[in-house]
Write a protein that holds these residues in place. Structure first.
Motif, PDB file in Angstrom:
ATOM      1  N   UNK A 214      29.480  52.944  -8.675  1.00 29.74           N
ATOM      2  CA  UNK A 214      28.301  52.329  -9.279  1.00 29.74           C
ATOM      3  C   UNK A 214      28.579  50.937  -9.837  1.00 29.74           C
ATOM      4  N   UNK A 215      29.838  50.552  -9.890  1.00 31.30           N
ATOM      5  CA  UNK A 215      30.189  49.202 -10.351  1.00 31.30           C
ATOM      6  C   UNK A 215      29.840  48.190  -9.256  1.00 31.30           C
ATOM      7  N   UNK A 216      29.902  46.878  -9.555  1.00 32.16           N
ATOM      8  CA  UNK A 216      29.605  45.861  -8.532  1.00 32.16           C
ATOM      9  C   UNK A 216      30.515  45.995  -7.310  1.00 32.16           C
ATOM     10  N   UNK A 217      29.991  45.572  -6.157  1.00 32.16           N
ATOM     11  CA  UNK A 217      30.736  45.674  -4.913  1.00 32.16           C
ATOM     12  C   UNK A 217      32.041  44.892  -4.966  1.00 32.16           C
ATOM     13  N   UNK A 218      32.021  43.730  -5.650  1.00 34.79           N
ATOM     14  CA  UNK A 218      33.235  42.918  -5.722  1.00 34.79           C
ATOM     15  C   UNK A 218      34.348  43.639  -6.473  1.00 34.79           C
ATOM     16  N   UNK A 219      33.975  44.519  -7.429  1.00 38.26           N
ATOM     17  CA  UNK A 219      35.000  45.240  -8.181  1.00 38.26           C
ATOM     18  C   UNK A 219      35.769  46.209  -7.276  1.00 38.26           C
ATOM     19  N   UNK A 220      35.042  46.877  -6.360  1.00 39.56           N
ATOM     20  CA  UNK A 220      35.716  47.743  -5.395  1.00 39.56           C
ATOM     21  C   UNK A 220      36.585  46.902  -4.464  1.00 39.56           C
ATOM     22  N   UNK A 221      36.088  45.722  -4.081  1.00 38.13           N
ATOM     23  CA  UNK A 221      36.869  44.836  -3.221  1.00 38.13           C
ATOM     24  C   UNK A 221      38.186  44.440  -3.898  1.00 38.13           C
ATOM     25  N   UNK A 222      38.140  44.173  -5.206  1.00 37.00           N
ATOM     26  CA  UNK A 222      39.359  43.814  -5.932  1.00 37.00           C
ATOM     27  C   UNK A 222      40.343  44.977  -5.943  1.00 37.00           C
ATOM     28  N   UNK A 223      39.829  46.187  -6.215  1.00 33.75           N
ATOM     29  CA  UNK A 223      40.695  47.366  -6.253  1.00 33.75           C
ATOM     30  C   UNK A 223      41.364  47.595  -4.900  1.00 33.75           C
ATOM     31  N   UNK A 224      40.578  47.482  -3.814  1.00 35.86           N
ATOM     32  CA  UNK A 224      41.125  47.690  -2.475  1.00 35.86           C
ATOM     33  C   UNK A 224      42.062  46.546  -2.070  1.00 35.86           C
ATOM     34  N   UNK A 225      41.747  45.335  -2.519  1.00 31.06           N
ATOM     35  CA  UNK A 225      42.623  44.201  -2.224  1.00 31.06           C
ATOM     36  C   UNK A 225      43.983  44.390  -2.877  1.00 31.06           C
ATOM     37  N   UNK A 226      44.002  44.944  -4.084  1.00 22.89           N
ATOM     38  CA  UNK A 226      45.271  45.207  -4.759  1.00 22.89           C
ATOM     39  C   UNK A 226      46.103  46.211  -3.972  1.00 22.89           C
ATOM     40  N   UNK A 227      45.428  47.204  -3.366  1.00 26.49           N
ATOM     41  CA  UNK A 227      46.145  48.145  -2.503  1.00 26.49           C
ATOM     42  C   UNK A 227      46.681  47.439  -1.267  1.00 26.49           C
ATOM     43  N   UNK A 228      45.853  46.602  -0.661  1.00 24.64           N
ATOM     44  CA  UNK A 228      46.240  45.935   0.579  1.00 24.64           C
ATOM     45  C   UNK A 228      47.366  44.933   0.380  1.00 24.64           C
TER      46      UNK A 228
END
Length: 405
Positions: free
Chosen positions: A10-24
């Protein structure tokens, strides 16, 4: 995509992108941070240049082998468990690297690092397609590439600083802290995005048949080559940084960040452009635009290396422009790869990462040692790798449909 996606995050889409980018970023971060200390580690462990190169190639080959399984396991057991277990093993392997007392021990723990580091980048791609329809998925994939670019730009500066002001062991203690922080943040924040109805049963025979089906698909394999091989046109310079920057350009370890700023700046700019083009330009046109940029840069790079004295003022920006062209097209090609197996996106991501990482390992272990002492050799190798990707894409471009759903 998961029909419950809107409730999972439910958070902003960019927040999920940041989390996944940290994994990548775990994989490339593990490479870029210790490169400035390459010569220092060799002196401390009494290692030859070939042995030190093995600390890179063993990491990349371990990365490639396990990438074959991360995504497939996430199709069966869920995205979240695979990510968390991978981060836990990566953190333990970083401790092993920090405590290594010989180059043999370092090679072993670097292999374990590589085998675990790929979980994040493989599973994060599947998570994106679990959560978003095609146009939005391209935007998020571009955002992940954009944010992911920040870490490798910082990593060599951090590595150089730690090496100069502490010692090489501190670099791997730093990676231990990174792994720990990522494990805690993903434990608390990452949802399970694989819908229960889409989970695949874990049967070895069925897995092998699916692997064979994808490997025998000409379209899938050509798309994988189109996305992964051109990356090595830039990555071979990353792998050759101790020689390219230290011997050819006469950079000190603290100056390596200029190279990474150009490279990662190009990736970030290209990813931003790719995100803006999502839904506005056909995938085929966008991919061709990226290849045209890389092709033009390759020609100029070879020509200048033949006729002009080597200078960082033109060599580094050209590598940055090559990275820009790659980042313009790779989010689109990656989504096309995943949509070749919509019911097995984790497996498709695994195969893509495995083949790409195997290519990285061959480039690191075979091609880079052959060409790194010649700037024209590096330029020609970069152009050749780009050409392989272009030929692969050109051969299947008309038969690739735009992803749907």
């Amino acid at each position: 995509m998961n029909p419950d996606a809107s409730r999972l995050w439910r958070a902003p889409r960019w927040a999920l992108a940041v989390l996944l980018a940290c994994l990548a970023m775990v994989g490339p971060f593990s490479i870029d941070t210790y490169l400035p200390a390459f010569s220092g580690i060799a002196r401390a462990l009494d290692a030859t240049p070939v042995q030190m190169q093995q600390t890179l190639s063993s990491y990349l080959l371990g990365f490639a082998v396990m990438n074959l399984f991360h995504g497939a396991l996430s199709d069966c057991f869920g995205r979240r468990p695979v990510v968390l277990i991978g981060l836990a093993i990566f953190t333990a392997a970083s401790v092993g690297c920090a405590l290594a007392a010989s180059v043999g021990q370092l090679v072993f723990w670097r292999t374990v690092q590589g085998m675990s580091a790929g979980a994040g980048i493989v599973v994060s791609r599947a998570i994106i397609r679990d959560m978003f329809p095609p146009a939005d998925a391209q935007r998020v994939m571009s955002q992940v590439t954009l944010f992911f670019g920040v870490a490798p730009a910082i990593a060599p500066m951090v590595g150089g600083f730690l090496f100069v002001h502490a010692d090489w062991h501190s670099i791997f203690w730093f990676l231990t802290l990174v792994g720990t922080a990522l494990f805690i943040s993903n434990w608390r924040l990452l949802p399970e995005t694989l819908h229960p109805g889409l989970a695949q049963p874990f049967h070895v025979g069925a897995l092998m048949r699916e692997y064979w089906r994808l490997c025998s698909s000409r379209r899938f394999m050509m798309l994988v080559l189109a996305s992964g091989v051109p990356f090595n046109g830039m990555f071979l310079y990353v792998l050759a940084t101790p020689v390219f920057l230290g011997e050819h350009l006469h950079f000190e370890p603290q100056q390596f960040f200029w190279f990474f700023l150009c490279t990662i700046g190009g990736i970030m700019a290209g990813a931003a452009v790719s995100g803006r083009l999502a839904g506005k330009m056909s995938p085929q046109r966008q991919i061709m635009r990226g290849f045209r940029i890389m092709g033009a840069v390759s020609v100029v790079n070879v020509a200048l290396n033949l006729v002009a004295p080597l200078s960082a003022f033109w060599a580094l920006p050209l590598i940055g422009l090559f990275s820009f062209g790659w980042a313009v097209m790779v989010p689109v090609v990656t989504l096309l790869v995943l949509d070749q197996a919509p019911e097995r996106r984790g497996m498709a991501s695994s195969l893509q990462a495995c083949i790409g990482s195997a290519a990285n390992g061959l480039v690191a272990g075979v091609l880079v040692p052959l060409v790194m002492h010649s700037t024209i050799g590096l330029a020609l190798a970069s152009a050749g790798l780009m050409l392989v990707g272009f030929v692969a894409w050109y051969g299947v471009r008309r038969g690739v449909a735009t992803p749907a759903g």
